[in-house]
Motif scaffolding. Structure first.
Motif, PDB file in Angstrom:
ATOM      1  N   ARG A 631       0.474  -0.721   0.220  1.00  0.00           N
ATOM      2  CA  ARG A 631       0.169   0.156  -0.009  1.00  0.00           C
ATOM      3  C   ARG A 631       0.908   1.457  -0.522  1.00  0.00           C
ATOM      4  O   ARG A 631       1.598   1.241   0.750  1.00  0.00           O
ATOM      5  CB  ARG A 631      -1.196   0.111   1.221  1.00  0.00           C
ATOM      6  N   LEU A 632       0.347   2.118  -0.256  1.00  0.00           N
ATOM      7  CA  LEU A 632       1.537   3.216  -1.111  1.00  0.00           C
ATOM      8  C   LEU A 632       0.604   4.536  -1.186  1.00  0.00           C
ATOM      9  O   LEU A 632      -0.693   4.352  -1.962  1.00  0.00           O
ATOM     10  CB  LEU A 632       2.284   3.166  -1.794  1.00  0.00           C
ATOM     11  N   SER A 633       0.784   5.576  -0.061  1.00  0.00           N
ATOM     12  CA  SER A 633       0.021   6.330  -0.091  1.00  0.00           C
ATOM     13  C   SER A 633       0.635   8.283  -0.097  1.00  0.00           C
ATOM     14  O   SER A 633       1.912   8.037   0.653  1.00  0.00           O
ATOM     15  CB  SER A 633      -1.157   6.441   1.109  1.00  0.00           C
ATOM     16  N   GLY A 634       0.036   9.411  -0.740  1.00  0.00           N
ATOM     17  CA  GLY A 634       0.464   9.955  -0.272  1.00  0.00           C
ATOM     18  C   GLY A 634      -0.077  11.261  -1.648  1.00  0.00           C
ATOM     19  O   GLY A 634      -0.573  10.979  -1.918  1.00  0.00           O
ATOM     20  N   GLN A 635       0.590  12.920  -0.785  1.00  0.00           N
ATOM     21  CA  GLN A 635      -0.397  13.588  -2.012  1.00  0.00           C
ATOM     22  C   GLN A 635      -0.629  13.570  -3.480  1.00  0.00           C
ATOM     23  O   GLN A 635      -1.275  13.992  -4.010  1.00  0.00           O
ATOM     24  CB  GLN A 635      -0.142  14.986  -1.268  1.00  0.00           C
ATOM     25  N   GLU A 702       4.745   7.819   1.971  1.00  0.00           N
ATOM     26  CA  GLU A 702       5.023   9.632   1.340  1.00  0.00           C
ATOM     27  C   GLU A 702       4.604  10.870   1.450  1.00  0.00           C
ATOM     28  O   GLU A 702       3.106  11.379   0.635  1.00  0.00           O
ATOM     29  CB  GLU A 702       5.319   8.973   0.078  1.00  0.00           C
ATOM     30  N   ALA A 703       5.188  11.612   2.024  1.00  0.00           N
ATOM     31  CA  ALA A 703       5.086  13.273   2.061  1.00  0.00           C
ATOM     32  C   ALA A 703       5.586  13.882   0.444  1.00  0.00           C
ATOM     33  O   ALA A 703       6.387  13.344  -0.244  1.00  0.00           O
ATOM     34  CB  ALA A 703       6.518  13.597   2.840  1.00  0.00           C
ATOM     35  N   GLN A 704       4.796  14.744   0.672  1.00  0.00           N
ATOM     36  CA  GLN A 704       4.692  15.951  -0.869  1.00  0.00           C
ATOM     37  C   GLN A 704       6.695  15.852  -1.119  1.00  0.00           C
ATOM     38  O   GLN A 704       6.934  16.361  -1.999  1.00  0.00           O
ATOM     39  CB  GLN A 704       4.209  17.057  -0.663  1.00  0.00           C
ATOM     40  N   TYR A 705       6.561  16.796   0.027  1.00  0.00           N
ATOM     41  CA  TYR A 705       8.263  16.920   0.365  1.00  0.00           C
ATOM     42  C   TYR A 705       8.102  16.716   1.726  1.00  0.00           C
ATOM     43  O   TYR A 705       7.571  17.099   2.779  1.00  0.00           O
ATOM     44  CB  TYR A 705       8.031  19.329   0.257  1.00  0.00           C
ATOM     45  N   GLY A 706       9.544  16.244   2.703  1.00  0.00           N
ATOM     46  CA  GLY A 706       9.804  15.590   3.514  1.00  0.00           C
ATOM     47  C   GLY A 706       9.493  16.834   4.696  1.00  0.00           C
ATOM     48  O   GLY A 706       9.211  16.130   5.680  1.00  0.00           O
ATOM     49  N   ASP A 707       9.457  17.694   4.378  1.00  0.00           N
ATOM     50  CA  ASP A 707       8.807  18.897   6.168  1.00  0.00           C
ATOM     51  C   ASP A 707       7.294  19.923   6.566  1.00  0.00           C
ATOM     52  O   ASP A 707       7.757  19.247   7.193  1.00  0.00           O
ATOM     53  CB  ASP A 707       9.905  20.475   5.529  1.00  0.00           C
ATOM     54  N   PHE A 708       6.902  18.304   5.234  1.00  0.00           N
ATOM     55  CA  PHE A 708       5.587  18.539   5.213  1.00  0.00           C
ATOM     56  C   PHE A 708       4.811  17.200   6.318  1.00  0.00           C
ATOM     57  O   PHE A 708       4.254  17.414   7.282  1.00  0.00           O
ATOM     58  CB  PHE A 708       4.691  18.020   4.384  1.00  0.00           C
ATOM     59  N   ALA A 709       6.239  16.629   7.109  1.00  0.00           N
ATOM     60  CA  ALA A 709       6.004  15.825   7.227  1.00  0.00           C
ATOM     61  C   ALA A 709       5.127  16.708   9.471  1.00  0.00           C
ATOM     62  O   ALA A 709       4.875  16.118  10.061  1.00  0.00           O
ATOM     63  CB  ALA A 709       6.844  14.732   8.152  1.00  0.00           C
ATOM     64  N   SER A 731       5.555  -2.272  14.094  1.00  0.00           N
ATOM     65  CA  SER A 731       4.735  -1.623  13.185  1.00  0.00           C
ATOM     66  C   SER A 731       5.999  -1.388  11.788  1.00  0.00           C
ATOM     67  O   SER A 731       7.052  -1.659  12.355  1.00  0.00           O
ATOM     68  CB  SER A 731       4.258  -0.132  12.439  1.00  0.00           C
ATOM     69  N   GLY A 732       5.862  -2.192  10.494  1.00  0.00           N
ATOM     70  CA  GLY A 732       6.996  -1.916   9.381  1.00  0.00           C
ATOM     71  C   GLY A 732       6.796  -0.989   8.636  1.00  0.00           C
ATOM     72  O   GLY A 732       7.884  -0.807   7.628  1.00  0.00           O
ATOM     73  N   LEU A 733       6.332   0.550   9.236  1.00  0.00           N
ATOM     74  CA  LEU A 733       5.274   1.329   7.845  1.00  0.00           C
ATOM     75  C   LEU A 733       6.630   2.075   7.748  1.00  0.00           C
ATOM     76  O   LEU A 733       7.780   2.052   8.474  1.00  0.00           O
ATOM     77  CB  LEU A 733       5.153   2.481   8.974  1.00  0.00           C
ATOM     78  N   ILE A 734       6.912   2.853   6.029  1.00  0.00           N
ATOM     79  CA  ILE A 734       8.101   2.566   5.544  1.00  0.00           C
ATOM     80  C   ILE A 734       7.665   4.457   5.132  1.00  0.00           C
ATOM     81  O   ILE A 734       5.994   4.777   5.009  1.00  0.00           O
ATOM     82  CB  ILE A 734       7.840   3.135   4.543  1.00  0.00           C
ATOM     83  N   MET A 735       7.906   5.609   5.586  1.00  0.00           N
ATOM     84  CA  MET A 735       8.367   7.146   5.186  1.00  0.00           C
ATOM     85  C   MET A 735       8.883   7.211   4.410  1.00  0.00           C
ATOM     86  O   MET A 735      10.306   7.938   4.767  1.00  0.00           O
ATOM     87  CB  MET A 735       8.386   7.394   6.855  1.00  0.00           C
ATOM     88  N   LEU A 736       8.357   8.201   3.491  1.00  0.00           N
ATOM     89  CA  LEU A 736       9.135   8.441   2.588  1.00  0.00           C
ATOM     90  C   LEU A 736       9.506  10.106   2.470  1.00  0.00           C
ATOM     91  O   LEU A 736       8.209  10.793   1.954  1.00  0.00           O
ATOM     92  CB  LEU A 736       8.748   7.835   1.198  1.00  0.00           C
ATOM     93  N   LEU A 737      10.563  10.605   3.127  1.00  0.00           N
ATOM     94  CA  LEU A 737      10.740  12.196   3.256  1.00  0.00           C
ATOM     95  C   LEU A 737      11.487  12.382   2.693  1.00  0.00           C
ATOM     96  O   LEU A 737      12.749  13.313   2.446  1.00  0.00           O
ATOM     97  CB  LEU A 737      10.833  12.147   4.630  1.00  0.00           C
ATOM     98  N   PRO A 738      11.411  13.495   1.139  1.00  0.00           N
ATOM     99  CA  PRO A 738      12.080  13.761   0.488  1.00  0.00           C
ATOM    100  C   PRO A 738      13.095  15.279   1.334  1.00  0.00           C
ATOM    101  O   PRO A 738      12.540  15.654   1.841  1.00  0.00           O
ATOM    102  CB  PRO A 738      10.936  14.769  -0.873  1.00  0.00           C
ATOM    103  N   HIS A 739      14.522  14.916   0.718  1.00  0.00           N
ATOM    104  CA  HIS A 739      14.595  15.404   1.855  1.00  0.00           C
ATOM    105  C   HIS A 739      16.719  16.274   1.011  1.00  0.00           C
ATOM    106  O   HIS A 739      17.213  15.116   0.940  1.00  0.00           O
ATOM    107  CB  HIS A 739      15.571  15.292   3.180  1.00  0.00           C
ATOM    108  N   SER A 740      16.401  17.041   0.434  1.00  0.00           N
ATOM    109  CA  SER A 740      18.047  17.558   0.489  1.00  0.00           C
ATOM    110  C   SER A 740      17.753  19.283  -0.045  1.00  0.00           C
ATOM    111  O   SER A 740      16.613  19.809  -0.339  1.00  0.00           O
ATOM    112  CB  SER A 740      18.493  16.852  -0.949  1.00  0.00           C
ATOM    113  N   TYR A 741      19.384  19.925   0.211  1.00  0.00           N
ATOM    114  CA  TYR A 741      18.828  20.477  -0.112  1.00  0.00           C
ATOM    115  C   TYR A 741      20.092  22.113  -1.491  1.00  0.00           C
ATOM    116  O   TYR A 741      20.805  21.556  -2.456  1.00  0.00           O
ATOM    117  CB  TYR A 741      20.869  21.250   0.502  1.00  0.00           C
TER     118      TYR A 741
END
Length: 965
Positions: A631-635, A702-709, A731-741
């Motif tokens: 199951r994959l969800s995000g904005q 999956e966060a749209q952008y990581g800081d939205f977490a 829980s084995g939930l995965i959080m994908l958080l886009p991160h980089s400058y």
């Protein structure tokens, strides 16, 4: 059209719906001035009289006082216009009673609510007398009036009794006509008016006595201890009993419940079946039970089990059998004091219980197989935004569950704050109107009305598969907790409350008046309940010597190290890759996207390179081929924020959708991918709940952008990082958080890596920041392999943005067939001459790729001018790969300094976490330094040129040999 063209049948039978409404509008204009309407229409009115009312929906000609014309027809000219107006006004009165009757409903046990303006439901407002109403047939204003109701006076009296006595119905905001009609019928002639049997009433009283005595017994037996009693809203327990019976009868195999702490112990005992002895033992053996615990809710004096949570936050399970064929499992979710944040968790539980994930394609939901019950506080329902976020799931494809039963346990106070200070709405329930959820207001002191409301709610859910809300209005007999003195802030209320009888007394008097029970029988029920409570307490005290304090749960113990094979044979990978590039005949993919996807056709051949998006697709496909659902969800998860995934394709000609994951021949389980609503807390909570309930599923948020977490911080703090040690909830939930400058400013740079590292302890998480597509492939497969085992932990991924398409991140095909996830990667082309290395650079994520680019490698090799430095990428930050780091440091005996280089400011990122761990592994003579941005309050600059300048400075300092100590 003229009257001559109409046969002798009434022409009004030809009109219905909006057309009939138009005719009625014309008729009102005709009454004002016949010349305002066309001659043909005027002729119809004169010949056939008024059309039937829209609300009546009848096609029969209206019969009313008139004189016959010479040709036998009823001429409008002979009608009494005043009589016609009385009919119209009576119809308006009925409509107002249905719409606004709730304002006058008797559902305030203490009479605290100021009386609203109810003139809209009074016949005097319309200048209607009893005589006027007696002259109007009931069927003209109430088309479904029972035969016993003859005229409008009787009809209006009955409807006022329905809408202003025990119930406050709010259905007018429901847009669907069939739903609104059904609800109205239930109120007027259906479930609401159906009396309970004598046996049901006696059983209800017995249940109320059990509820009351449990609280008073605890109060006497464990003086000074908090329990957040249900007193004042005791009827909640029989209401929940009724919900369980109804939904179990309708086929629900799982009932998932969420509630805050008030009344929780009583619900755990009487609805979930937690024994009296267990509850009493937790109170009796509380380590500091004799101490004053005021005012902390989480005081350790009443803490029991694990590293901890108080007993009124803990959940439970119970299986209930009905006859020989139905078995229902009731689950109460654990919940912290963040009250309503359990809501999306329970919604996730419920959808997970409903989904069949055993076959390829989207999981198939049986919405009747599980039901959710959410119990809210009045102040929290109106005050906490997570409520609105969760209500929004109601009809969303990836989140709906066929209807949640909501009950507001309304004691009109939040801690010490009164309703006038805690909400701007008239009712605590008003938020639900925006989501077209039917609402019934009932008094907690009217148990039969409460049960009737539950039956309507369950019938509505069963019929329409939508949410329903019951606002049960009661009071709080004690303060916020039993050690709190409420008269400091609500003196008048509690003076009044001391004189107010409890619901068991009110209801027992009612049953005695009906002759169903005698005082002796009521007292017998009370003594029977007290005997059970006393016996349970005596048993607990009698076992004092044998009692042992529960040991610390091993939920936080270290996971065992074991080798997990995550590589996949090339033959299988190639076959899957080929299938992922197929779509149905005639399906027209966007031309530009098609070209991008078809580049993947040859990447698995020698010399090819697999980028991030393809690595993810291959990982998903191979996980599905292993039989693990995803199951994959995000904005924007179907496409992905950075358009690298495109796992759901759109036909450019008709916008039909298709996902190759759903037709993959190798797949043995479902693949659900959902674009979520624009929310973080609720969606992350939903996915966490989904994963906890179905631990065999690879669930990814999956966060749209990581800081939205940031917006989901309560879910992260209270559930994801701490649920294991507080509640043994794995829980084995995965959080994908886009991160980089990349110079995109403070809101699109940092996923706040430092916060997750700060929350990492007791081996509760896995935190990674990777630099290779193959690493991502192996990481996903590793996470899938440990699901539903004690090794499972939430996985926090600092996901890339610009690196997604960076060629330096793409991986050779051999790394998928022979490799595995590596905790640490060393920079290729460096560190070959160990005795010459004087500086070791440790870094993570995009910083490593920026440093690599600065080396200007040729054929993957650095020139001899770089022999003095070596770069190490820490791919897994937590648990810290200490063995790998120690071995690397030991290989370079002449190192003078170790640098940690990061793109985040010094007070952010990994520096404060990494620094003591590196320092502990080098000699005292070795310098450990930080290279990065200075400390800041905001994570990144919003100016591109400043970002570029800072990034270049970091790289220059890190790779400047002249800066060696």
């Amino acid at each position: 059209m003229t009257a001559d063209s109409i046969d002798r049948k009434s022409p009004w039978e030809l009109y219905y719906g909006p057309n009939l409404g138009y005719i009625e509008e014309m008729y009102e204009r005709f009454l004002r001035d016949p010349n305002e309407v066309d001659a043909a229409v005027r002729e119809l009115f004169e010949k056939w009289g008024p059309p039937p009312s829209v609300t009546a929906g009848s096609s029969a000609n209206v019969s009313s006082p008139s004189k016959a014309t010479t040709d036998g027809s009823n001429s409008i000219k002979t009608f009494d216009p005043n009589y016609l107006k009385k009919i119209v006004d009576a119809g308006k009165l009925v409509r107002n009673i249905r719409t606004f009757g709730h304002l006058a409903a008797d559902n305030d046990p203490l009479g605290l609510t100021p009386l609203p303006d109810t003139r809209l439901i009074e016949q005097a407002t319309f200048k209607l007398t009893d005589e006027d109403l007696e002259a109007i047939p009931a069927s003209l204003i109430w088309e479904e009036a029972p035969g016993s109701i003859v005229n409008a006076k009787q009809a209006i009296k009955h409807l006022k009794d329905v809408y202003t006595k025990s119930f406050g119905f709010e259905f007018a905001h429901i847009h669907e006509i069939d739903e609104r009609t059904w609800l109205r019928r239930q109120a007027e002639i259906g479930m609401a008016s159906k009396p309970m049997t004598a046996n049901e009433r006696i059983a209800l009283l017995k249940r109320l006595i059990d509820v009351e005595q449990f609280e008073t017994f605890l109060h006497r037996s464990f003086v000074g201890q908090k329990r957040f009693s249900i007193e004042g809203t005791d009827t909640l327990v029989p209401m929940l009993d009724e919900v369980v019976r109804e939904v179990a009868h309708d086929g629900a195999r799982h009932i998932l419940m969420g509630m805050a702490h008030r009344g929780r112990l009583n619900v755990l005992t009487h609805v979930l079946g937690k024994s009296y002895t267990t509850i009493f033992s937790e109170f009796h053996h509380s380590p500091n039970k004799d101490k004053d615990l005021f005012p902390s809710e989480g005081a350790m004096g009443i803490n029991i089990g694990w590293t901890g949570d108080v007993k009124y936050h803990l959940g439970a399970h119970r299986s209930v059998k009905e006859g020989e064929t139905v078995e229902t499992r009731i689950t109460m979710a654990n919940n912290p004091s963040h009250l309503e944040y359990v809501n999306p968790i329970v919604e996730g539980f419920t959808r997970a219980a409903q989904d069949d994930r055993s076959k390829p394609g989207y999981p198939v939901a049986d919405l009747g197989s599980a039901a959710a019950i959410l119990i809210h506080g009045d102040a929290a329902f109106a005050g906490e935004g997570i409520v609105a976020e969760t209500l929004n799931f109601k009809k969303l494809p990836g989140y709906e569950n066929g209807g949640t039963i909501h009950i507001i346990v309304n004691n009109r106070i939040g801690f010490t704050t009164e309703s006038r200070d805690s909400r701007s709405t008239y009712y605590a329930s008003d938020l639900a109107k925006g989501f077209e959820i039917p609402i019934v207001h009932v008094s907690a002191d009217d148990p039969e009305a409460c049960i009737a409301a539950v039956r309507i709610a369950c019938e509505y859910r069963q019929k329409f598969r939508k949410d329903f809300l019951i606002d049960m209005v009661g009071y709080r007999r004690h303060g916020h907790n039993e050690t709190d003195d409420p008269e400091t802030t609500q003196p008048l209320l509690y003076q009044k409350l001391r004189k107010h009888p409890v619901v068991t007394r009110i209801y027992s008097e009612k049953l005695k008046e009906k002759g169903l029970l005698s005082e002796e029988q009521v007292e017998g029920l009370r003594q029977e309940g007290l005997s059970k409570l006393q016996a349970a307490l005596d048993e607990v005290k009698g076992n004092d010597k044998a009692y042992k304090q529960p040991k610390m749960d091993d939920a936080g113990s270290k996971r065992r190290k074991k080798d997990i094979v995550t590589s996949v044979p090339m033959k299988k990978l190639a076959a899957i890759n080929e299938e992922l590039l197929k779509w149905p005949d005639g399906f027209k993919v966007y031309e530009k996207l098609e070209r991008i996807l078809m580049r993947r056709a040859n990447t698995l051949e020698p010399g090819g390179k697999v980028d991030w998006g393809q690595a993810e697709a291959l990982a998903f496909a191979t996980i599905l081929s292993d039989g693990t659902p995803i199951r994959l969800s995000g904005q924007d998860s179907e496409r992905a924020t950075f358009a690298f995934r495109n796992i759901v394709l759109h036909d450019v000609e008709n916008n039909k959708t298709f996902s190759p994951m759903h037709t993959l021949p190798q797949a043995k389980a479902s693949f659900g991918v959902y674009n979520s609503p624009l929310a973080e807390a609720s969606v992350l909570g939903f996915d966490y709940g989904y994963n906890v309930f179905s631990p065999e599923t690879l669930v990814i948020w999956e966060a749209q952008y990581g800081d939205f977490a940031n917006c989901a911080q309560v879910i992260i703090d209270q559930f994801i990082t701490a649920g294991r040690v507080k509640w043994s909830q794995k829980s084995g939930l995965i959080m994908l958080l886009p991160h980089s400058y990349e110079g995109q400013g403070p809101e699109h740079s940092s996923a706040r890596l430092e916060r997750f590292l700060q929350l990492a302890a007791e081996d509760n998480l896995t935190i990674v920041n990777m630099t290779a597509a193959s690493q991502y492939f192996h990481l996903l497969r590793r996470q899938a392999a440990i699901l539903n085992t004690d090794e499972a932990r939430p996985l926090i991924v600092m996901a890339p943005k610009s690196l997604i398409r960076n060629p330096n991140v793409a991986s050779d095909p051999s790394e998928f067939t022979d490799g595995t996830f590596k905790l640490v990667l060393e920079q290729p082309g460096l560190g070959k001459k160990a005795d010459k290395v004087e500086r070791l650079i440790f870094c993570t994520g995009k910083m490593a790729i920026d440093l690599e680019a600065a080396l200007e490698l040729k054929d993957g090799q650095a020139s001899e001018s770089w022999d003095w430095v070596h770069i190490v990428r820490v791919e897994q930050l937590y648990p810290f790969p200490k063995t790998d780091v120690e071995q690397i440091i030991a290989r370079y005996p002449n190192v003078k300094e170790v640098l940690w280089v990061q793109e985040e400011p010094q007070n952010m990122g990994a520096w404060n976490y990494i620094e003591p761990r590196i320092r502990a592994r080098v000699t005292n003579e070795t310098s450990v330094r930080y290279i990065g941005r200075p400390k800041r309050s905001s994570p990144a600059s919003g100016f591109q040129y400043i970002h570029n300048m800072e990034q270049q400075r970091i790289i220059s300092v890190a790779l400047n040999k002249g800066k060696l100590n």
